[in-house]
Scaffold this motif. Structure first.
Motif, short mmCIF file in Angstrom:
data_model
loop_
_atom_site.label_atom_id
_atom_site.label_comp_id
_atom_site.label_asym_id
_atom_site.label_seq_id
_atom_site.Cartn_x
_atom_site.Cartn_y
_atom_site.Cartn_z
N PHE A 102 0.82 -1.21 0.00
CA PHE A 102 0.00 0.00 0.00
C PHE A 102 0.86 1.26 0.00
O PHE A 102 0.35 2.35 -0.27
CB PHE A 102 -0.93 0.01 1.22
N THR A 103 2.13 1.12 0.32
CA THR A 103 3.04 2.27 0.35
C THR A 103 3.76 2.50 -0.97
O THR A 103 4.61 3.39 -1.06
CB THR A 103 4.08 2.09 1.47
N HIS A 104 3.43 1.71 -1.97
CA HIS A 104 4.11 1.81 -3.26
C HIS A 104 3.80 3.13 -3.97
O HIS A 104 4.65 3.72 -4.64
CB HIS A 104 3.69 0.64 -4.16
N ILE A 105 2.57 3.60 -3.82
CA ILE A 105 2.15 4.81 -4.49
C ILE A 105 1.14 5.52 -3.59
O ILE A 105 0.42 4.87 -2.83
CB ILE A 105 1.53 4.49 -5.88
N ARG A 106 1.11 6.82 -3.65
CA ARG A 106 0.21 7.62 -2.80
C ARG A 106 -0.90 8.22 -3.63
O ARG A 106 -0.65 8.77 -4.70
CB ARG A 106 1.00 8.73 -2.09
N ASP A 107 -2.12 8.09 -3.15
CA ASP A 107 -3.24 8.73 -3.82
C ASP A 107 -3.06 10.24 -3.72
O ASP A 107 -2.89 10.78 -2.62
CB ASP A 107 -4.56 8.32 -3.18
N PRO A 108 -3.07 10.95 -4.85
CA PRO A 108 -2.78 12.39 -4.80
C PRO A 108 -3.82 13.20 -4.04
O PRO A 108 -3.52 14.32 -3.60
CB PRO A 108 -2.75 12.78 -6.29
N HIS A 249 -6.26 3.88 -6.91
CA HIS A 249 -7.62 3.49 -6.51
C HIS A 249 -7.60 2.12 -5.85
O HIS A 249 -8.27 1.91 -4.82
CB HIS A 249 -8.55 3.50 -7.73
N LEU A 250 -6.87 1.18 -6.44
CA LEU A 250 -6.81 -0.16 -5.86
C LEU A 250 -6.02 -0.16 -4.56
O LEU A 250 -6.48 -0.67 -3.53
CB LEU A 250 -6.19 -1.14 -6.86
N LEU A 251 -4.83 0.41 -4.58
CA LEU A 251 -3.95 0.34 -3.41
C LEU A 251 -4.41 1.25 -2.28
O LEU A 251 -4.51 0.82 -1.12
CB LEU A 251 -2.52 0.69 -3.81
N ASN A 252 -4.67 2.51 -2.59
CA ASN A 252 -4.89 3.50 -1.55
C ASN A 252 -6.34 3.69 -1.16
O ASN A 252 -6.63 3.95 0.01
CB ASN A 252 -4.31 4.86 -1.98
#
Length: 302
Positions: A102-108, A249-252
């Motif tokens: 979940f820390t791979h990318i941040r929802d802007p 959307h999927l991860l965050n």
């Protein structure tokens, strides 16, 4: 909809498609919560022959590495006791068959999953529980070829919700909450069969087929109740991005783990041979505190 003892809202009832609080304010597992003890028992009942299919590529694959990573360097050394030991340089946990944490990318707009601090969401939270459940293979490469619309492994070719529904109907696959979707696009087979020049071009141009990045796809996956989505391509979704992107959307927002570059060809061949597209999936990511990804260390057991 109901998921074990917990009531799960439909996607359309999630404000901004955000599942914050659905599994509890302190939750760090997201849709992995759908892998209840009962569903693990159900997955174990799928084992009939004992056949095992590793879904992990060598750590040194792809070759050359993607996204400007340096090649893995494996050195064998002698310890003070005279034993042999391994040392890895340029080891990128997301360099080969992998999980995105979940820390791979941040929802802007909304930040990290469940509004948690990034320090709370490392890959170790998945490792200490393990990812075990029913793996469902959808062989998009096979079906699209049969339909006369083959997926080009070097093209931004999309697999739509309608495609997934039709493919699963053709293979008599029943959707169940907690499933891990295993999507085969044929990217791995294409890459493996490519010449050196083409592989080198992939290093700087990751154009590839994958899921169609739309809100409709998010709704389909969430309301199906998947615990995770993994594929044999670079990014699960088609690349390059074209506006809407599934990853944040999927991860965050939804807390759905993403697996990429999984080796699914041998499993797909076996599934086609007996018409059974489900298996017990076991994956144990690295217990790397604060890690943003891990080799998938995955095996399908039939």
């Amino acid at each position: 909809m109901s998921d074990g003892r917990r009531s799960i809202p439909c996607y359309r009832d999630l404000p901004d498609g955000d599942a914050a609080g659905v599994f509890g304010d302190d939750d760090v597992l997201g849709s992995l919560n759908r892998l209840t003890d009962e569903r693990v028992v159900d997955a174990a009942a799928l084992v009939r022959t004992g056949e095992r299919f590793s879904l992990s590529a060598p750590l040194s694959w792809p070759d050359p590495p993607l996204y400007g990573r340096a090649p893995l360097e494996h050195i064998i050394v002698r310890t003070a006791l005279g034993n042999r030991d391994d040392v890895l340089h340029n080891f990128h946990p997301q360099g080969s068959s992998q999980w995105d944490a979940f820390t791979h990318i941040r929802d802007p707009e909304l930040g990290w999953y469940n509004r948690r601090e990034v320090e709370d969401l490392g890959i170790e939270t998945w490792s200490r529980r393990g990812i075990v459940g029913r793996g469902v293979l959808v062989d998009a490469a096979h079906h699209r070829a049969v339909w006369g619309r083959p997926l080009g492994w070097r093209a931004r070719d999309t697999v739509s919700v309608d495609d997934l529904v039709a493919m699963m109907a053709a293979d008599d696959i029943e959707r169940r909450p907690g499933d891990v979707l295993l999507l085969r696009t044929g990217w791995t087979a294409g890459y493996q069969g490519a010449d050196d020049a083409t592989r080198l071009a992939v290093k700087s141009d990751p154009t590839s087929p994958g899921l169609e990045p739309t809100a409709e796809m998010l709704e389909f996956l969430w309301d199906w109740g998947v615990s995770a989505v993994a594929s044999d391509n670079i990014s699960v979704e088609a690349l390059p991005p074209d506006g809407f992107v599934l990853h944040p959307h999927l991860l965050n927002r939804l807390g759905v783990p993403i697996g990429e570059l999984w080796w699914l060809d041998a499993l797909a061949e076996r599934c086609r041979s007996d018409g059974r597209f489900e298996s017990m999936l076991v994956s144990v990511p690295l217990d790397l505190p604060g890690g943003v990804g891990s080799p998938c260390n995955a095996v399908a057991i039939r």
